[in-house]
Design a protein around this motif. Structure first.
Motif, PDB file in Angstrom:
ATOM      1  N   MET A  55       0.845  -1.195   0.000  1.00 28.90           N
ATOM      2  CA  MET A  55       0.000   0.000   0.000  1.00 28.90           C
ATOM      3  C   MET A  55       0.882   1.248   0.000  1.00 28.90           C
ATOM      4  O   MET A  55       2.012   1.219   0.462  1.00 28.90           O
ATOM      5  CB  MET A  55      -0.902   0.023   1.228  1.00 28.90           C
ATOM      6  N   THR A  56       0.315   2.327  -0.510  1.00 34.22           N
ATOM      7  CA  THR A  56       1.023   3.601  -0.535  1.00 34.22           C
ATOM      8  C   THR A  56       0.147   4.667   0.100  1.00 34.22           C
ATOM      9  O   THR A  56      -1.069   4.657  -0.057  1.00 34.22           O
ATOM     10  CB  THR A  56       1.365   4.007  -1.987  1.00 34.22           C
ATOM     11  N   ILE A  57       0.775   5.574   0.851  1.00 36.11           N
ATOM     12  CA  ILE A  57       0.076   6.724   1.415  1.00 36.11           C
ATOM     13  C   ILE A  57       0.396   7.927   0.537  1.00 36.11           C
ATOM     14  O   ILE A  57       1.554   8.343   0.455  1.00 36.11           O
ATOM     15  CB  ILE A  57       0.513   6.984   2.866  1.00 36.11           C
ATOM     16  N   TYR A  58      -0.619   8.472  -0.110  1.00 34.41           N
ATOM     17  CA  TYR A  58      -0.458   9.645  -0.967  1.00 34.41           C
ATOM     18  C   TYR A  58      -0.915  10.879  -0.203  1.00 34.41           C
ATOM     19  O   TYR A  58      -1.989  10.876   0.417  1.00 34.41           O
ATOM     20  CB  TYR A  58      -1.290   9.492  -2.243  1.00 34.41           C
ATOM     21  N   CYS A  59      -0.124  11.954  -0.260  1.00 28.05           N
ATOM     22  CA  CYS A  59      -0.383  13.119   0.582  1.00 28.05           C
ATOM     23  C   CYS A  59      -0.509  14.406  -0.230  1.00 28.05           C
ATOM     24  O   CYS A  59       0.262  14.643  -1.166  1.00 28.05           O
ATOM     25  CB  CYS A  59       0.761  13.304   1.575  1.00 28.05           C
ATOM     26  N   ASP A  60      -1.466  15.236   0.172  1.00 24.37           N
ATOM     27  CA  ASP A  60      -1.579  16.581  -0.393  1.00 24.37           C
ATOM     28  C   ASP A  60      -2.366  17.442   0.585  1.00 24.37           C
ATOM     29  O   ASP A  60      -3.106  16.931   1.428  1.00 24.37           O
ATOM     30  CB  ASP A  60      -2.261  16.552  -1.758  1.00 24.37           C
ATOM     31  N   GLU A  61      -2.201  18.763   0.441  1.00 27.33           N
ATOM     32  CA  GLU A  61      -2.840  19.701   1.356  1.00 27.33           C
ATOM     33  C   GLU A  61      -3.735  20.662   0.598  1.00 27.33           C
ATOM     34  O   GLU A  61      -3.692  20.749  -0.629  1.00 27.33           O
ATOM     35  CB  GLU A  61      -1.783  20.466   2.160  1.00 27.33           C
ATOM     36  N   SER A  62      -4.546  21.393   1.347  1.00 28.54           N
ATOM     37  CA  SER A  62      -5.418  22.402   0.743  1.00 28.54           C
ATOM     38  C   SER A  62      -5.558  23.560   1.722  1.00 28.54           C
ATOM     39  O   SER A  62      -5.607  23.364   2.933  1.00 28.54           O
ATOM     40  CB  SER A  62      -6.798  21.805   0.436  1.00 28.54           C
ATOM     41  N   GLY A  63      -5.612  24.778   1.177  1.00 28.49           N
ATOM     42  CA  GLY A  63      -5.837  25.954   1.994  1.00 28.49           C
ATOM     43  C   GLY A  63      -4.591  26.470   2.663  1.00 28.49           C
ATOM     44  O   GLY A  63      -3.455  26.167   2.289  1.00 28.49           O
ATOM     45  N   GLY A  64      -4.778  27.262   3.695  1.00 28.65           N
ATOM     46  CA  GLY A  64      -3.702  27.897   4.455  1.00 28.65           C
ATOM     47  C   GLY A  64      -4.338  28.802   5.495  1.00 28.65           C
ATOM     48  O   GLY A  64      -5.543  29.061   5.445  1.00 28.65           O
ATOM     49  N   LEU A  65      -3.555  29.283   6.425  1.00 27.35           N
ATOM     50  CA  LEU A  65      -4.115  30.117   7.482  1.00 27.35           C
ATOM     51  C   LEU A  65      -4.772  31.378   6.937  1.00 27.35           C
ATOM     52  O   LEU A  65      -5.761  31.856   7.476  1.00 27.35           O
ATOM     53  CB  LEU A  65      -3.027  30.476   8.502  1.00 27.35           C
ATOM     54  N   ASN A  66      -4.214  31.906   5.853  1.00 26.89           N
ATOM     55  CA  ASN A  66      -4.822  33.114   5.264  1.00 26.89           C
ATOM     56  C   ASN A  66      -6.194  32.826   4.669  1.00 26.89           C
ATOM     57  O   ASN A  66      -6.993  33.738   4.470  1.00 26.89           O
ATOM     58  CB  ASN A  66      -3.899  33.721   4.200  1.00 26.89           C
ATOM     59  N   ALA A  67      -6.490  31.553   4.406  1.00 19.33           N
ATOM     60  CA  ALA A  67      -7.798  31.158   3.883  1.00 19.33           C
ATOM     61  C   ALA A  67      -8.736  30.676   4.995  1.00 19.33           C
ATOM     62  O   ALA A  67      -9.867  30.289   4.719  1.00 19.33           O
ATOM     63  CB  ALA A  67      -7.631  30.055   2.838  1.00 19.33           C
ATOM     64  N   GLY A  68      -8.254  30.690   6.225  1.00 18.16           N
ATOM     65  CA  GLY A  68      -9.094  30.304   7.359  1.00 18.16           C
ATOM     66  C   GLY A  68      -8.848  28.908   7.883  1.00 18.16           C
ATOM     67  O   GLY A  68      -9.219  28.590   9.010  1.00 18.16           O
ATOM     68  N   ALA A  69      -8.233  28.053   7.072  1.00 22.00           N
ATOM     69  CA  ALA A  69      -7.976  26.671   7.505  1.00 22.00           C
ATOM     70  C   ALA A  69      -6.992  26.008   6.556  1.00 22.00           C
ATOM     71  O   ALA A  69      -6.848  26.425   5.399  1.00 22.00           O
ATOM     72  CB  ALA A  69      -9.271  25.862   7.542  1.00 22.00           C
ATOM     73  N   MET A  70      -6.313  24.987   7.064  1.00 27.17           N
ATOM     74  CA  MET A  70      -5.487  24.139   6.207  1.00 27.17           C
ATOM     75  C   MET A  70      -5.870  22.696   6.496  1.00 27.17           C
ATOM     76  O   MET A  70      -6.088  22.319   7.650  1.00 27.17           O
ATOM     77  CB  MET A  70      -3.990  24.330   6.464  1.00 27.17           C
ATOM     78  N   THR A  71      -5.998  21.914   5.444  1.00 26.53           N
ATOM     79  CA  THR A  71      -6.293  20.488   5.584  1.00 26.53           C
ATOM     80  C   THR A  71      -5.190  19.689   4.903  1.00 26.53           C
ATOM     81  O   THR A  71      -4.594  20.141   3.921  1.00 26.53           O
ATOM     82  CB  THR A  71      -7.650  20.127   4.955  1.00 26.53           C
ATOM     83  N   PHE A  72      -4.922  18.500   5.416  1.00 27.12           N
ATOM     84  CA  PHE A  72      -3.870  17.650   4.854  1.00 27.12           C
ATOM     85  C   PHE A  72      -4.390  16.222   4.805  1.00 27.12           C
ATOM     86  O   PHE A  72      -4.733  15.641   5.840  1.00 27.12           O
ATOM     87  CB  PHE A  72      -2.607  17.718   5.713  1.00 27.12           C
ATOM     88  N   SER A  73      -4.479  15.668   3.609  1.00 28.36           N
ATOM     89  CA  SER A  73      -5.001  14.308   3.471  1.00 28.36           C
ATOM     90  C   SER A  73      -3.877  13.309   3.231  1.00 28.36           C
ATOM     91  O   SER A  73      -2.940  13.574   2.472  1.00 28.36           O
ATOM     92  CB  SER A  73      -6.031  14.221   2.337  1.00 28.36           C
ATOM     93  N   ALA A  74      -3.979  12.172   3.895  1.00 28.11           N
ATOM     94  CA  ALA A  74      -3.068  11.045   3.708  1.00 28.11           C
ATOM     95  C   ALA A  74      -3.929   9.872   3.261  1.00 28.11           C
ATOM     96  O   ALA A  74      -4.671   9.290   4.062  1.00 28.11           O
ATOM     97  CB  ALA A  74      -2.337  10.728   5.008  1.00 28.11           C
TER      98      ALA A  74
END
Length: 201
Positions: free
Chosen positions: A1-20
């Protein structure tokens, strides 16, 4: 299995999310190819560029293939401030979210060798090389951490859509209600799980 990672947003946008996202490379490729074949998508698959119906279809393919994800979420207004009254830097928050999301997976792999693939697009190569080294140290002999150009990684593009979905929900965007409806069965089944982050150490 592989864990693929990417993020969305930032503090200037109100939130940051990170998916694994946990998928086999073959499953990631099959999901991506089927999605493109049906929708006719050209260019990179990104959550910020697809319609609600396209998002629903991609997430249905992901769920049907047995895909699973941990998504670490940080809201600006819920984050503990530094002693000086400032918020964590973008990079510090990114690292904390990455460690939280990937760290949730490691006890569940059962010692099976697992590769971690991280999108290389947010920071410059030197910073990301350091991030990769930290993840590799955490993996030890369990697997290999690598950086990937999202345009060339099926799994990272799927991770982008999932991170973007949770970002929309977290900030309460105009699409949040419909995206939540799409995700609800996956949240209930725990195919997608959320880890809230309120403090960056």
């Amino acid at each position: 299995m592989t864990i693929y990672c990417d993020e969305s947003g930032g503090l200037n946008a109100g939130a940051m999310t990170f998916s694994a996202v946990m998928l086999t490379p073959r499953a990631a490729t099959e999901i991506h190819e089927r999605f493109r074949g049906v929708t006719g998508l050209r260019g990179e698959l990104k959550g910020s560029r697809i319609s609600i119906v396209e998002r629903a279809y991609l997430l249905e393919l992901f769920d049907r293939a047995g895909g699973r994800a941990w998504v670490a979420v940080a809201e600006r207004d819920k984050l503990a401030q530094n002693p000086g009254g400032t918020l964590p830097s973008d990079l510090a928050l990114y690292g904390a979210l990455l460690n939280s999301a990937v760290g949730r997976w490691l006890p569940e792999t059962g010692g099976v060798c697992t590769d971690v693939v991280i999108d290389d697009g947010r920071y410059d190569a030197k910073i990301l090389a350091h991030v990769r080294e930290e993840i590799q140290a955490g993996l030890g002999q369990w697997g290999r951490a690598s950086l990937a150009d999202s345009r060339r990684s099926d799994g990272v593009q799927i991770a982008d859509v999932i991170a973007n979905s949770l970002f929309n929900i977290t900030i309460g965007s105009p699409r949040a209600h419909r995206i939540r409806r799409i995700l609800e069965p996956m949240l209930q089944s725990k195919a997608i799980r959320i880890a809230e982050l309120t403090q960056v150490e």
